[in-house]
Design a protein around this motif. Structure first.
Motif, PDB file in Angstrom:
ATOM      1  N   ASP A 120      -7.038  11.068   4.268  1.00 15.78           N
ATOM      2  CA  ASP A 120      -7.662  10.611   5.510  1.00 15.78           C
ATOM      3  C   ASP A 120      -9.081  11.150   5.667  1.00 15.78           C
ATOM      4  O   ASP A 120      -9.899  10.559   6.347  1.00 15.78           O
ATOM      5  CB  ASP A 120      -6.826  11.048   6.712  1.00 15.78           C
ATOM      6  CG  ASP A 120      -5.512  10.288   6.790  1.00 15.78           C
ATOM      7  OD1 ASP A 120      -5.498   9.122   6.379  1.00 15.78           O
ATOM      8  OD2 ASP A 120      -4.507  10.863   7.242  1.00 15.78           O
TER       9      ASP A 120
ATOM     10  N   PHE B 259       3.262   1.840   4.003  1.00 19.73           N
ATOM     11  CA  PHE B 259       4.215   2.946   4.036  1.00 19.73           C
ATOM     12  C   PHE B 259       3.809   3.894   5.159  1.00 19.73           C
ATOM     13  O   PHE B 259       2.629   3.992   5.488  1.00 19.73           O
ATOM     14  CB  PHE B 259       4.214   3.710   2.707  1.00 19.73           C
ATOM     15  CG  PHE B 259       5.211   3.166   1.728  1.00 19.73           C
ATOM     16  CD1 PHE B 259       5.023   1.915   1.154  1.00 19.73           C
ATOM     17  CD2 PHE B 259       6.343   3.889   1.389  1.00 19.73           C
ATOM     18  CE1 PHE B 259       5.945   1.395   0.265  1.00 19.73           C
ATOM     19  CE2 PHE B 259       7.273   3.371   0.502  1.00 19.73           C
ATOM     20  CZ  PHE B 259       7.073   2.131  -0.063  1.00 19.73           C
TER      21      PHE B 259
ATOM     22  N   SER C  58       0.846  -1.193   0.000  1.00 24.10           N
ATOM     23  CA  SER C  58       0.000   0.000   0.000  1.00 24.10           C
ATOM     24  C   SER C  58       0.888   1.252   0.000  1.00 24.10           C
ATOM     25  O   SER C  58       1.241   1.770   1.045  1.00 24.10           O
ATOM     26  CB  SER C  58      -0.889  -0.042   1.248  1.00 24.10           C
ATOM     27  OG  SER C  58      -1.715   1.082   1.306  1.00 24.10           O
TER      28      SER C  58
ATOM     29  N   LYS D 295      -1.920  -1.397  12.369  1.00 30.48           N
ATOM     30  CA  LYS D 295      -2.499  -1.845  11.093  1.00 30.48           C
ATOM     31  C   LYS D 295      -2.176  -3.307  10.812  1.00 30.48           C
ATOM     32  O   LYS D 295      -2.456  -3.797   9.716  1.00 30.48           O
ATOM     33  CB  LYS D 295      -2.022  -0.937   9.957  1.00 30.48           C
ATOM     34  CG  LYS D 295      -2.392   0.539  10.165  1.00 30.48           C
ATOM     35  CD  LYS D 295      -2.356   1.359   8.893  1.00 30.48           C
ATOM     36  CE  LYS D 295      -2.507   2.832   9.200  1.00 30.48           C
ATOM     37  NZ  LYS D 295      -3.077   3.613   8.092  1.00 30.48           N
TER      38      LYS D 295
ATOM     39  N   LYS E 187       2.276   2.313  13.579  1.00 28.18           N
ATOM     40  CA  LYS E 187       1.424   1.929  12.438  1.00 28.18           C
ATOM     41  C   LYS E 187       1.585   0.446  12.102  1.00 28.18           C
ATOM     42  O   LYS E 187       0.619  -0.218  11.737  1.00 28.18           O
ATOM     43  CB  LYS E 187       1.763   2.781  11.206  1.00 28.18           C
ATOM     44  CG  LYS E 187       1.192   4.175  11.279  1.00 28.18           C
ATOM     45  CD  LYS E 187       1.529   5.034  10.072  1.00 28.18           C
ATOM     46  CE  LYS E 187       1.145   6.480  10.376  1.00 28.18           C
ATOM     47  NZ  LYS E 187       1.698   7.438   9.433  1.00 28.18           N
TER      48      LYS E 187
ATOM     49  N   ALA F 252      -0.062   4.025  -1.687  1.00 27.85           N
ATOM     50  CA  ALA F 252      -0.911   5.190  -1.972  1.00 27.85           C
ATOM     51  C   ALA F 252      -0.971   6.160  -0.795  1.00 27.85           C
ATOM     52  O   ALA F 252      -0.996   5.736   0.360  1.00 27.85           O
ATOM     53  CB  ALA F 252      -2.324   4.724  -2.326  1.00 27.85           C
TER      54      ALA F 252
END
Ligand code: CTP
Length: 213
Positions: free
Chosen positions: A94, A140, A88, A158, A154, A90
């Motif tokens: 948000d 990322f 990911s 995630k 993160k 991109a």
């Protein structure tokens, strides 16, 4: 990576305000497209889901174009079950305006004290990693301070297998630059890759993924 199926998101998203305006960010898509090429060169079967960018589709790579974070979310969810890896890159917005105006906002009507309400977009990575099964997920982290600490947060929040952290406050690397400098962070490994071209960096990232994930 021979024969592995790899889905990559890239570029920015655009969040509509009215028929002629939107909110977006400075992502060029270069990092994602470059990783797509590196994965293909290592024998991967690569698909790109890209926000609006001015980059040519690399040879032998399937590409789906989207505009908004909602569209990207939908397209990723449609196909993700067919893949072994999800990368990911991109820069997903948000937030989006709560209301999209049907007509162009006219300055004589609205400009005095114009303000907008925003609502949060869905987090694509988080939603995919909830039921990830055998899927390997790479995210990322675009940071301007406490790069490694924020990236590690993160990685955990995630539920990722690898996070690639970069400092987007340094204009010589990151957004729209041809070079980048990153930390590759997994639960057990932390590796810094000093400033190099995005092309070389992409090769190192794919080698790292093939070796450790
Ligand atoms: N991401 C995503 N969906 C979102 C926001 C982010 O899939 N709605 C992904 C990005 O593609 C990236 C990772 O999550 O791989 C981290 O994105 P980043 O912008 O660094 O962090 P955020 O989660 O948006 O958190 P913050 O803006 O607070 O740093």
């Amino acid at each position: 990576m021979a024969g592995k199926k790899i889905l990559i998101t890239a570029g920015p998203t655009r969040e509509k305000i009215d028929p002629v305006r939107y909110i977006s960010n400075r992502s060029s898509g270069k990092m994602g497209f470059s990783i797509a090429e590196a994965a293909r060169d290592e024998g991967g079967l690569v698909s790109l889901i890209s926000g609006p960018v001015s980059l040519k589709t690399p040879d032998e790579i399937e590409r789906i174009d989207v505009e908004s974070a909602d569209e990207m979310f939908k397209e990723v969810n449609k196909v993700i079950n067919n893949f072994d890896f999800f990368i990911s890159t991109a820069a997903v917005a948000d937030f989006k305006p709560e209301k999209i105006e049907n007509q162009k906002i006219k300055k004589d009507m609205k400009a005095v004290n114009l303000s907008m309400e925003f609502i949060e977009n869905k987090d694509i990575l988080k939603s995919i990693s909830k039921n990830k099964g055998d899927l390997k997920i790479i995210g990322f982290a675009a940071e301007t301070q406490d790069i490694k600490e924020n990236a590690k947060k993160k990685l955990n929040e995630k539920n990722l297998d690898l996070i690639i952290a970069n400092d987007v406050s340094d204009s010589s690397i990151g957004f729209d630059s041809d070079e980048n400098e990153v930390y590759l962070i997994t639960e057990k490994i932390e590796k810094k890759i000093e400033k190099i071209s995005k092309k070389k960096l992409s090769r190192s990232i794919i080698e790292f993924i093939a070796k450790y994930l």
